[in-house]
Design a protein around this motif. Structure first.
Motif, PDB file in Angstrom:
ATOM      1  N   SER A 240      82.967  51.690  26.797  1.00  0.00           N
ATOM      2  CA  SER A 240      81.596  52.311  26.791  1.00  0.00           C
ATOM      3  C   SER A 240      80.571  51.214  27.293  1.00  0.00           C
ATOM      4  CB  SER A 240      81.014  53.096  25.621  1.00  0.00           C
ATOM      5  OG  SER A 240      79.864  53.665  25.703  1.00  0.00           O
ATOM      6  N   ILE A 241      80.216  51.209  28.659  1.00  0.00           N
ATOM      7  CA  ILE A 241      79.053  50.243  29.062  1.00  0.00           C
ATOM      8  C   ILE A 241      77.745  50.799  29.098  1.00  0.00           C
ATOM      9  CG2 ILE A 241      78.423  48.831  31.159  1.00  0.00           C
ATOM     10  CD1 ILE A 241      81.564  49.113  31.917  1.00  0.00           C
ATOM     11  N   THR A 242      76.792  50.426  28.383  1.00  0.00           N
ATOM     12  CA  THR A 242      75.349  50.711  28.485  1.00  0.00           C
ATOM     13  C   THR A 242      74.444  49.869  29.577  1.00  0.00           C
ATOM     14  OG1 THR A 242      75.400  51.244  26.212  1.00  0.00           O
ATOM     15  CG2 THR A 242      73.498  50.920  26.891  1.00  0.00           C
ATOM     16  N   VAL A 243      73.915  50.491  30.227  1.00  0.00           N
ATOM     17  CA  VAL A 243      72.874  50.015  31.339  1.00  0.00           C
ATOM     18  C   VAL A 243      71.380  50.216  30.840  1.00  0.00           C
ATOM     19  CG1 VAL A 243      72.069  49.869  33.960  1.00  0.00           C
ATOM     20  CG2 VAL A 243      74.508  50.631  33.273  1.00  0.00           C
ATOM     21  N   LEU A 244      70.600  48.902  30.627  1.00  0.00           N
ATOM     22  CA  LEU A 244      69.416  49.064  30.180  1.00  0.00           C
ATOM     23  C   LEU A 244      68.662  48.919  31.343  1.00  0.00           C
ATOM     24  CD1 LEU A 244      69.651  47.138  26.977  1.00  0.00           C
ATOM     25  CD2 LEU A 244      69.466  49.482  27.111  1.00  0.00           C
ATOM     26  N   ALA A 245      67.202  49.573  31.390  1.00  0.00           N
ATOM     27  CA  ALA A 245      66.394  49.320  32.294  1.00  0.00           C
ATOM     28  C   ALA A 245      65.006  49.201  31.687  1.00  0.00           C
ATOM     29  CB  ALA A 245      66.337  50.268  33.315  1.00  0.00           C
ATOM     30  N   SER A 246      64.580  48.073  31.700  1.00  0.00           N
ATOM     31  CA  SER A 246      63.231  47.314  30.758  1.00  0.00           C
ATOM     32  C   SER A 246      62.002  47.524  31.802  1.00  0.00           C
ATOM     33  CB  SER A 246      63.180  46.201  30.094  1.00  0.00           C
ATOM     34  OG  SER A 246      64.360  46.407  28.974  1.00  0.00           O
ATOM     35  N   GLY A 247      60.763  48.279  31.830  1.00  0.00           N
ATOM     36  CA  GLY A 247      59.731  48.214  32.494  1.00  0.00           C
ATOM     37  C   GLY A 247      58.589  47.448  31.818  1.00  0.00           C
ATOM     38  N   THR A 248      57.584  47.609  32.135  1.00  0.00           N
ATOM     39  CA  THR A 248      56.351  46.979  31.536  1.00  0.00           C
ATOM     40  C   THR A 248      56.150  47.538  30.064  1.00  0.00           C
ATOM     41  OG1 THR A 248      55.199  46.541  33.936  1.00  0.00           O
ATOM     42  CG2 THR A 248      53.818  46.394  31.867  1.00  0.00           C
ATOM     43  N   ASP A 249      56.172  48.745  30.124  1.00  0.00           N
ATOM     44  CA  ASP A 249      55.818  49.644  28.752  1.00  0.00           C
ATOM     45  C   ASP A 249      56.932  50.361  28.212  1.00  0.00           C
ATOM     46  OD1 ASP A 249      53.197  48.646  29.036  1.00  0.00           O
ATOM     47  OD2 ASP A 249      52.799  50.228  30.451  1.00  0.00           O
ATOM     48  N   VAL A 250      58.071  50.440  28.913  1.00  0.00           N
ATOM     49  CA  VAL A 250      59.061  51.379  28.387  1.00  0.00           C
ATOM     50  C   VAL A 250      60.427  50.871  28.896  1.00  0.00           C
ATOM     51  CG1 VAL A 250      59.153  52.812  30.539  1.00  0.00           C
ATOM     52  CG2 VAL A 250      59.764  53.612  28.216  1.00  0.00           C
ATOM     53  N   THR A 251      61.481  51.226  28.141  1.00  0.00           N
ATOM     54  CA  THR A 251      62.957  50.793  28.249  1.00  0.00           C
ATOM     55  C   THR A 251      63.763  52.026  28.259  1.00  0.00           C
ATOM     56  OG1 THR A 251      62.764  48.592  27.196  1.00  0.00           O
ATOM     57  CG2 THR A 251      64.949  49.415  27.487  1.00  0.00           C
ATOM     58  N   ARG A 252      64.729  52.201  29.116  1.00  0.00           N
ATOM     59  CA  ARG A 252      65.437  53.323  29.111  1.00  0.00           C
ATOM     60  C   ARG A 252      67.045  52.740  29.300  1.00  0.00           C
ATOM     61  NH1 ARG A 252      61.679  55.578  27.948  1.00  0.00           N
ATOM     62  NH2 ARG A 252      60.317  56.989  28.922  1.00  0.00           N
ATOM     63  N   SER A 253      67.710  53.694  28.935  1.00  0.00           N
ATOM     64  CA  SER A 253      69.328  53.282  29.165  1.00  0.00           C
ATOM     65  C   SER A 253      70.098  54.548  29.582  1.00  0.00           C
ATOM     66  CB  SER A 253      69.551  52.719  27.549  1.00  0.00           C
ATOM     67  OG  SER A 253      69.483  53.801  26.812  1.00  0.00           O
ATOM     68  N   THR A 254      71.156  54.058  29.964  1.00  0.00           N
ATOM     69  CA  THR A 254      72.388  55.160  30.259  1.00  0.00           C
ATOM     70  C   THR A 254      73.845  54.556  30.064  1.00  0.00           C
ATOM     71  OG1 THR A 254      73.251  56.817  31.903  1.00  0.00           O
ATOM     72  CG2 THR A 254      72.546  54.475  32.712  1.00  0.00           C
ATOM     73  N   SER A 255      74.639  55.413  29.926  1.00  0.00           N
ATOM     74  CA  SER A 255      76.270  54.861  29.558  1.00  0.00           C
ATOM     75  C   SER A 255      76.941  55.201  30.692  1.00  0.00           C
ATOM     76  CB  SER A 255      76.340  55.495  28.295  1.00  0.00           C
ATOM     77  OG  SER A 255      75.735  54.863  27.176  1.00  0.00           O
ATOM     78  N   TYR A 256      78.074  54.215  30.782  1.00  0.00           N
ATOM     79  CA  TYR A 256      79.112  54.373  31.733  1.00  0.00           C
ATOM     80  C   TYR A 256      80.396  54.226  30.996  1.00  0.00           C
ATOM     81  CZ  TYR A 256      82.197  53.731  35.763  1.00  0.00           C
ATOM     82  OH  TYR A 256      83.147  53.783  36.497  1.00  0.00           O
ATOM     83  N   THR A 257      81.531  55.266  31.007  1.00  0.00           N
ATOM     84  CA  THR A 257      82.600  55.025  30.664  1.00  0.00           C
ATOM     85  C   THR A 257      83.664  54.355  31.420  1.00  0.00           C
ATOM     86  OG1 THR A 257      82.375  56.876  29.099  1.00  0.00           O
ATOM     87  CG2 THR A 257      84.653  56.079  29.452  1.00  0.00           C
ATOM     88  N   LEU A 258      83.960  53.289  31.134  1.00  0.00           N
ATOM     89  CA  LEU A 258      85.034  52.554  31.923  1.00  0.00           C
ATOM     90  C   LEU A 258      86.582  52.682  31.509  1.00  0.00           C
ATOM     91  CD1 LEU A 258      85.632  50.571  34.337  1.00  0.00           C
ATOM     92  CD2 LEU A 258      85.359  48.598  32.718  1.00  0.00           C
ATOM     93  N   THR A 259      87.463  53.172  32.116  1.00  0.00           N
ATOM     94  CA  THR A 259      88.931  52.985  31.791  1.00  0.00           C
ATOM     95  C   THR A 259      89.616  52.076  32.392  1.00  0.00           C
ATOM     96  OG1 THR A 259      88.853  55.521  31.206  1.00  0.00           O
ATOM     97  CG2 THR A 259      90.752  54.457  31.447  1.00  0.00           C
ATOM     98  N   VAL A 260      90.079  51.066  31.391  1.00  0.00           N
ATOM     99  CA  VAL A 260      91.123  50.110  32.122  1.00  0.00           C
ATOM    100  C   VAL A 260      92.657  50.477  31.960  1.00  0.00           C
ATOM    101  CG1 VAL A 260      91.818  47.648  31.998  1.00  0.00           C
ATOM    102  CG2 VAL A 260      89.479  48.423  31.681  1.00  0.00           C
ATOM    103  N   SER A 261      93.271  50.741  32.939  1.00  0.00           N
ATOM    104  CA  SER A 261      94.699  51.308  32.943  1.00  0.00           C
ATOM    105  C   SER A 261      95.669  50.065  32.957  1.00  0.00           C
ATOM    106  CB  SER A 261      94.884  52.182  34.082  1.00  0.00           C
ATOM    107  OG  SER A 261      94.137  53.309  33.967  1.00  0.00           O
TER     108      SER A 261
END
Length: 195
Positions: free
Chosen positions: A27-48
């Motif tokens: 599970s990979i979390t992507v963070l986006a930090s602005g001047t006053d706020v931080t947002r995040s989203t997740s991405y699932t990576l499967t390594v076969s």
């Protein structure tokens, strides 16, 4: 990693793995930090990944004799992938044939050995190699090639009723039916009474 973009814009995140990356689900979390706020989203990576195993892992074949087979299992971790199979280390005069030389991980195939009458005798380590999208896996089969055993004694039980195939010297040798062991005749050397 990190990077900067302006709000309203987009960018591309590239995730790369190597052949040594452990298989699994991440599970990979992507963070986006602005001047006053931080947002995040997740991405699932499967390594076969995949593995190669043999059953049995050893066997004996006779020059010019019957074939010998082993089951090649290609295990699967994560998503299925195409795996190309091949062999190395075969002795002269021995051929190895896959029922299917390309399989999907999670399935199996049959590997059959055959030896010509002039195949090199001995014990050999044959490598079965599987090549996938980013990885190569191997398994080893111990192959013994034997010379066929033949009956080198003609008329060994005297069942022809003669001494054909035998050379006699010294005291006379005769055949009789009274002291036979398992067949119809036995050989008697000398002139005494057989016991």
């Amino acid at each position: 990693g990190s990077g900067s973009i302006s709000s309203g814009d987009s960018t591309t995140l590239t995730i790369a793995t190597t052949s040594s990356t452990p298989a699994g689900v991440y599970s990979i979390t992507v963070l986006a930090s602005g001047t006053d706020v931080t947002r995040s989203t997740s991405y699932t990576l499967t390594v076969s990944s995949f593995g190669v195993s043999l059953s049995p892992t050893s066997g004996v074949i006779t020059q010019g004799g019957a074939t010998l087979s082993t089951t090649v299992s290609v295990t699967k971790t994560g998503d299925a992938q195409s795996v190309a199979l091949s062999t190395t280390g075969l002795p002269s005069g021995v051929t190895a044939t896959f029922n299917s030389s390309t399989v999907n991980s999670g399935s199996s195939t049959t590997l059959t050995f055959s030896a010509s009458p002039t195949a090199t005798a001995g014990t050999f380590s044959v490598t079965v190699k599987g090549v996938g999208a980013t990885q190569t896996k191997t398994a080893t089969f111990s192959l013994t090639v034997r010379v066929p055993v033949t009956n080198t004694v003609a008329n060994g039980d005297f069942e022809s009723g003669t001494l054909t195939g035998w050379t006699t010297t010294g005291p006379s040798v005769t055949l009789n039916t009274s002291t036979r062991y398992g067949g119809s005749y036995s050989a008697q050397a000398g002139l005494g009474t057989p016991t």
